[in-house]
Design a protein around this motif. Structure first.
Motif, short mmCIF file in Angstrom:
data_model
loop_
_atom_site.label_atom_id
_atom_site.label_comp_id
_atom_site.label_asym_id
_atom_site.label_seq_id
_atom_site.Cartn_x
_atom_site.Cartn_y
_atom_site.Cartn_z
N GLU A 1 0.93 -1.10 -0.04
CA GLU A 1 0.02 0.12 0.06
C GLU A 1 0.85 1.15 -0.04
OE1 GLU A 1 -2.66 -0.72 3.21
OE2 GLU A 1 -4.23 -1.22 2.21
N MET B 1 -9.38 0.31 -5.71
CA MET B 1 -8.42 0.62 -4.70
C MET B 1 -7.75 1.87 -5.18
SD MET B 1 -7.47 -2.09 -2.82
CE MET B 1 -5.71 -2.03 -2.65
N SER C 1 -8.25 -4.25 0.96
CA SER C 1 -6.89 -4.18 0.32
C SER C 1 -6.36 -5.49 0.81
CB SER C 1 -6.09 -3.10 0.63
OG SER C 1 -5.44 -3.16 1.76
#
Lengths: 296, 273
Positions: free
Chosen positions: A289, B86, B99
């Motif tokens: 991320e 996302m 996620s």
């Protein structure tokens, strides 16, 4: 409204086919095996209402986990899987880093070709690449013939069916997973940093250690996760290249399931494997991320 | 500037030799006349002939192809949607979970994924076969598609899509005529990745299949456990050849598409000026 719709389709799909199955594994790991189809009790029977649910709960127990702790085989298999995964990650990094570095340093017109050469084995069947080593490492195999011919050894080495063969197989098949993320970070590295370091009196080696190495850290970390986590549960490589003394938990789970048909114990093995991997998996997700945010 | 130093040439040569020599040996010995895979006894293509007469392998190849095409198409649609979520959706309820479910399957040991899906199918009472493998493959390969497509989407200039919306496009039209063509190379490589992952998978397919469907990897695995055989070498060579041609074609096509796009952009700029 539309946004909710687009979010919900992949979301619900993953909840149904990724998350809920884990809940079932967890439930089954608390059940008892039985000679039946499916081979376990209790099964949740909602037709009998609340009493059925209470019966169901009362039959769940930790028996399978206690069984796992009492039998040495399982502990040894977990430990040796983590050990094998750790060392093969280190070996893959030691071999993969110079390749990624060489690719990033190569002239621009070569890079697309080199990239293609790394990706091509990655697209080629995993099973076939492991199989290729069976012919090379066997007692009459290519490597032994070659070593006999050169006179280094006088009789064939036993390589296949040992942990060495497992290490070779893992490093070979997982190498692209290490090279690609490292190459991706090294390629983006601004060469003027290195020039600046050298202008300021760094030798090439110390410039490498104080500039290139720290800046390639995200790629190295991603590569290590991509190798370590799946290797802990690896099945194909220990099953084809390893021997009876190679203990890996993926193979134990497979045998428990397909040979012993003890589904509750197989599920308990899976639950503990997941517990071991949950922290590395969360760290991997966070790292991915962050990388994506840095990109945008 | 960038150049080959001795160290780099050595590490690249050794690295690529390590990657390719085993595959080359495998290919060479598929043309061996002898049944002994390690002793060369002259050139022959007889194992290829034997292979093409082997009905079991041909059936398995057909099942594998069906599973691969179906699952990769589902995975591409779901994975592209997941990538849009996302990259574009900002914060929403359960984003971390989402996620997590996208990244976890990338590294999850296959034995766990396979076992958990099998137990799901059994508790739902679904008959296992081609469809259950398709569902299983679509689930884990959609995550790969999503990662590939997201990496294209983050570098994508969103103002282009906003311009289309300002000019009166509906959201769907804007996606179809602006976003999709731009992310198309990533979507295509995502599809290819999903397809090869499906062709390649042994573990998850073994768990989720029933007696009615045997895929090629399952067939190869059961043959290979008995040892090395020239027929498997021949089969492997054919598969390697198909993948090599596929990957090279795909990369040429995307390269040409990139050149085309550049030329169009150039022309658009000239028209403006």
């Amino acid at each position: 409204m539309r946004r909710a719709f687009i979010i919900s389709i992949p979301y619900l799909w993953l909840v149904a086919l990724f998350l809920i199955p884990f809940a079932i594994v967890f439930k089954l790991s608390l059940s008892d095996p039985a000679v039946a189809i499916p081979p376990y009790v209790p099964t949740l029977d909602l037709s009998t209402g609340w009493t059925g649910f209470k019966d169901f709960l009362s039959q769940l127990d930790m028996e399978n986990f206690i069984w796992l702790t009492e039998d040495n085989l399982y502990w040894k298999a977990y430990l040796s899987s983590v050990k094998i995964a750790f060392f093969s990650t280190v070996f893959t990094l030691l071999i993969g880093f110079p390749i990624a570095y060489g690719m990033a340093q190569a002239p621009k017109e070569w890079q697309a070709t080199l990239m293609m050469l790394i990706i091509l084995p990655f697209w080629t069947s995993f099973l076939i690449r492991v199989y290729a080593w069976m012919g090379i490492l066997s007692n009459e195999g290519f490597l032994n013939q070659f070593l006999l011919w050169t006179g280094f050894i006088s009789e064939p080495l036993q390589i296949i069916n040992t942990n060495i063969a497992v290490y070779i197989g893992i490093v070979y098949t997982y190498l692209p997973f290490m090279v690609l993320p490292i190459y991706a970070t090294l390629e983006k590295l601004d060469p003027s940093y290195l020039e600046a370091a050298e202008d300021l009196g760094c030798s090439r080696t110390s410039a490498f250690w104080s500039v290139t190495a720290p800046l390639s850290k995200p790629g190295v970390i991603a590569g290590c996760f991509l190798v370590f986590i799946p290797v802990v549960g690896e099945f194909v490589i220990p099953s084809l290249l390893g021997g009876s003394r190679t203990l890996m938990i993926g193979k134990v789970l497979w045998d428990e399931f397909f040979s012993n048909r003890d589904w509750p114990v197989a599920s308990a093995v899976a639950v503990i494997l997941l517990l071991i991997l949950v922290i590395p998996i969360i760290l991997f997700q966070k790292q991915q991320e962050r990388a994506q945010e840095a990109e945008s | 500037m960038k150049r080959f130093t001795l160290f780099n040439i050595t590490s690249l040569t050794l690295g690529f030799a390590f990657l390719y020599v085993p595959i080359l040996i495998l290919i060479i010995f598929s043309f061996n006349a002898s049944r002994l895979v390690t002793v060369w006894a002259g050139f022959s293509t007889k194992w290829y002939g034997k292979l093409l007469q082997n009905e079991a392998f041909l059936d398995a190849a057909w099942v594998t192809l069906k599973v691969g095409i179906l699952s990769s198409c589902i995975a591409t649609v779901l994975g592209t949607a997941a990538a849009m979520v996302m990259v574009r959706s900002g914060k929403f309820f359960g984003r971390t979970l989402f996620s997590g479910m996208i990244y976890a399957p990338l590294v999850m040991p296959e034995v766990i994924t396979g076992l958990s899906l099998l137990l799901l199918f059994i508790s739902l009472g679904v008959e296992r076969g081609v469809m259950t493998i398709v569902l299983a493959h679509a689930t884990f390969s959609m995550c790969y598609v999503s990662v590939v497509v997201s990496s294209r989407l983050v570098s994508f200039d969103q103002s282009l899509e906003e311009a289309a919306l300002d000019l009166g496009c509906s959201q769907f039209d804007a996606f179809k005529s602006v976003t999709l063509p731009i992310i198309a190379p990533a979507v295509i490589s995502g599809w290819l990745l999903a397809f090869t992952l499906s062709l390649d998978d042994l573990v998850i397919a073994s768990f989720t299949t029933g007696p009615s469907a045997t895929t090629l990897p399952i067939k190869i695995y059961s043959a290979v456990r008995l040892g090395v055989s020239p027929e498997i070498n021949a089969l492997s060579t054919l598969l390697i050849g198909a993948v090599t041609i596929g990957v090279i074609t795909a990369s040429l096509v995307t390269k040409r598409a990139a050149v085309h796009r550049k030329r169009h952009e150039e022309m658009a700029r000239q028209a403006e000026g």
